[in-house]
Design a protein around this motif. Structure first.
Motif, PDB file in Angstrom:
ATOM      1  N   TYR A  99       0.832  -1.203   0.000  1.00  0.00           N
ATOM      2  CA  TYR A  99       0.000   0.000   0.000  1.00  0.00           C
ATOM      3  C   TYR A  99       0.871   1.260   0.000  1.00  0.00           C
ATOM      4  O   TYR A  99       0.577   2.238  -0.697  1.00  0.00           O
ATOM      5  N   ALA A 100       1.975   1.244   0.755  1.00  0.00           N
ATOM      6  CA  ALA A 100       2.868   2.410   0.796  1.00  0.00           C
ATOM      7  C   ALA A 100       3.466   2.693  -0.579  1.00  0.00           C
ATOM      8  O   ALA A 100       3.542   3.847  -1.023  1.00  0.00           O
ATOM      9  N   LYS A 101       3.892   1.613  -1.261  1.00  0.00           N
ATOM     10  CA  LYS A 101       4.464   1.810  -2.600  1.00  0.00           C
ATOM     11  C   LYS A 101       3.401   2.317  -3.570  1.00  0.00           C
ATOM     12  O   LYS A 101       3.684   3.125  -4.454  1.00  0.00           O
ATOM     13  N   VAL A 106       1.152   6.688  -6.840  1.00  0.00           N
ATOM     14  CA  VAL A 106       0.079   7.630  -7.165  1.00  0.00           C
ATOM     15  C   VAL A 106       0.573   9.071  -7.067  1.00  0.00           C
ATOM     16  O   VAL A 106       0.273   9.916  -7.917  1.00  0.00           O
ATOM     17  N   GLN A 107       1.354   9.364  -5.993  1.00  0.00           N
ATOM     18  CA  GLN A 107       1.853  10.724  -5.822  1.00  0.00           C
ATOM     19  C   GLN A 107       2.755  11.143  -6.982  1.00  0.00           C
ATOM     20  O   GLN A 107       2.648  12.263  -7.505  1.00  0.00           O
ATOM     21  N   ARG A 108       3.628  10.228  -7.396  1.00  0.00           N
ATOM     22  CA  ARG A 108       4.519  10.546  -8.517  1.00  0.00           C
ATOM     23  C   ARG A 108       3.733  10.757  -9.805  1.00  0.00           C
ATOM     24  O   ARG A 108       4.074  11.613 -10.627  1.00  0.00           O
ATOM     25  N   GLU A 109       2.690   9.952  -9.989  1.00  0.00           N
ATOM     26  CA  GLU A 109       1.852  10.120 -11.174  1.00  0.00           C
ATOM     27  C   GLU A 109       1.135  11.469 -11.145  1.00  0.00           C
ATOM     28  O   GLU A 109       1.015  12.150 -12.174  1.00  0.00           O
ATOM     29  N   LYS A 110       0.643  11.873  -9.968  1.00  0.00           N
ATOM     30  CA  LYS A 110      -0.027  13.170  -9.857  1.00  0.00           C
ATOM     31  C   LYS A 110       0.927  14.318 -10.176  1.00  0.00           C
ATOM     32  O   LYS A 110       0.573  15.275 -10.878  1.00  0.00           O
TER      33      LYS A 110
END
Length: 348
Positions: A99-101, A106-110
């Motif tokens: 889940y952490a990865k 997701v953050q990097r994609e955003k």
């Protein structure tokens, strides 16, 4: 003559050899290949004479050594199709992420999308399409993370450090190593439909257990009938009907109810064992022997005894008391199958 040799029975592994004068079938392969070969040697069973492996269901304590042993002996494996498919899924590695990865992903994609939007004119269809694609990818990643069937991967060498003993290094073995689901041959059967392996007629019957398509079996040759019925949460009418006119009966007597309730298992596991797709208690087995058993077996073998939630003396006592209520059944001999050592062969 027919012979039943219980090599192992319990939550750590199950396997039984059923033989006629001309045919030998291994029912389940729930130990490593090396250990199965060792047990057969101890019991006087020659593995090179086995004609097939027959699988009741896909739980690990019934299939742990299946692939390696079948390839070693180059013999066919008989499944129901749903059981075979479940076994293949268990051995097929799936990629997943924690889940952490996933949150980091997701953050990097955003951030990448924000930079793309900042450097691209508004209402650019390409940007909108890319954004939709990113959202779909994120949803798929989340699904993979939360799907428990997507994280099962089995390393045969890790499970069986002596796999080389059973899978010699040949070009064929090397190819098979890349595909742990490879089997020399696969044959399908259906519960309720009789079939034969050599001169042994086999009747598979559906059992209530939490597996894809679990089955018990009746084996018949030369007028002798042997049956195997373990891993069932209760005794439905079809199982009671199948266990008529049996000469040797291997029947589950998994747990003592009080020992299970007070035992070390988590409550969720206790609920599963006690459920109608779990395992038969000593009480349930005794109830069958007292009310529905027809008394024809020369031998009753009590199997799949829990090491944590049962005691052999309690399983035997419950069965003997059930039979004692029917004096005509006192000739039935009761044996206890063991997890650690094979039983002496039962020959009729």
């Amino acid at each position: 003559m027919m012979r039943m040799t219980v090599l192992a029975s319990g939550s750590k592994g199950n396997s039984t050899v059923i033989s006629s004068s001309r045919t030998r079938v291994l029912v389940d392969a729930g130990l490593s290949c090396r250990e199965l070969l060792r047990r057969m040697a101890l019991a006087g069973e020659d593995p090179s004479t086995l004609d097939a492996i027959l699988i009741t269901h896909e739980h690990q304590d019934h299939i742990a050594g299946l692939g390696v042993l079948a390839r070693r002996l180059r013999i066919p494996v008989f499944f129901t199709e749903p059981t075979h498919r479940a076994w293949v899924r268990m051995l097929t590695p799936r990629t997943t992420m924690s889940y952490a990865k996933w949150l980091d992903h997701v953050q990097r994609e955003k951030e990448a999308r924000a930079q793309s939007v900042a450097s691209t004119p508004a209402h650019d269809p390409a940007v909108e399409a890319a954004s939709i694609a990113h959202i779909s990818a994120e949803a798929a990643a989340l699904d993979a993370t939360l799907n428990p069937t997507a994280v099962i991967a089995v390393d045969e060498d890790a499970e069986d450090p002596d796999a080389a003993l059973c899978d010699p290094e040949t070009p064929q073995a090397a190819r098979q190593k890349a595909d742990p689901t490879h089997l020399p041959a696969v044959e399908y059967f259906h519960a309720g439909a009789n079939f034969c392996i050599g001169d042994i007629a086999i009747t598979p019957f559906t059992i209530p257990h939490d597996a894809a398509d679990p089955c018990g079996f009746v084996f018949e040759s030369e007028g002798i009938r042997m049956a195997l019925a373990t891993d069932l949460g209760y005794m439905p009418p079809n199982v009671k009907a199948a266990l008529k006119r049996i000469d040797v009966l291997l029947l589950e007597s998994n747990h003592d109810l009080e020992m299970l309730k007070d035992g070390p298992y988590p409550w969720s596991v206790k609920q599963r064992v006690l459920s109608r797709v779990g395992h038969l208690s000593n009480h349930a087995t005794a109830e069958f022997l007292q009310k529905d058993y027809d008394g024809t077996a020369a031998w009753i073998v009590l199997g799949h005894l829990s090491e944590s939630n049962n005691a052999p003396e309690l399983a035997r006592l419950a069965a003997e008391q059930a039979l004692a209520n029917h004096p005509t059944l006192l000739g039935n001999r009761i044996l206890l199958a063991d997890q650690a050592t094979p039983l002496e062969p039962i020959c009729l």
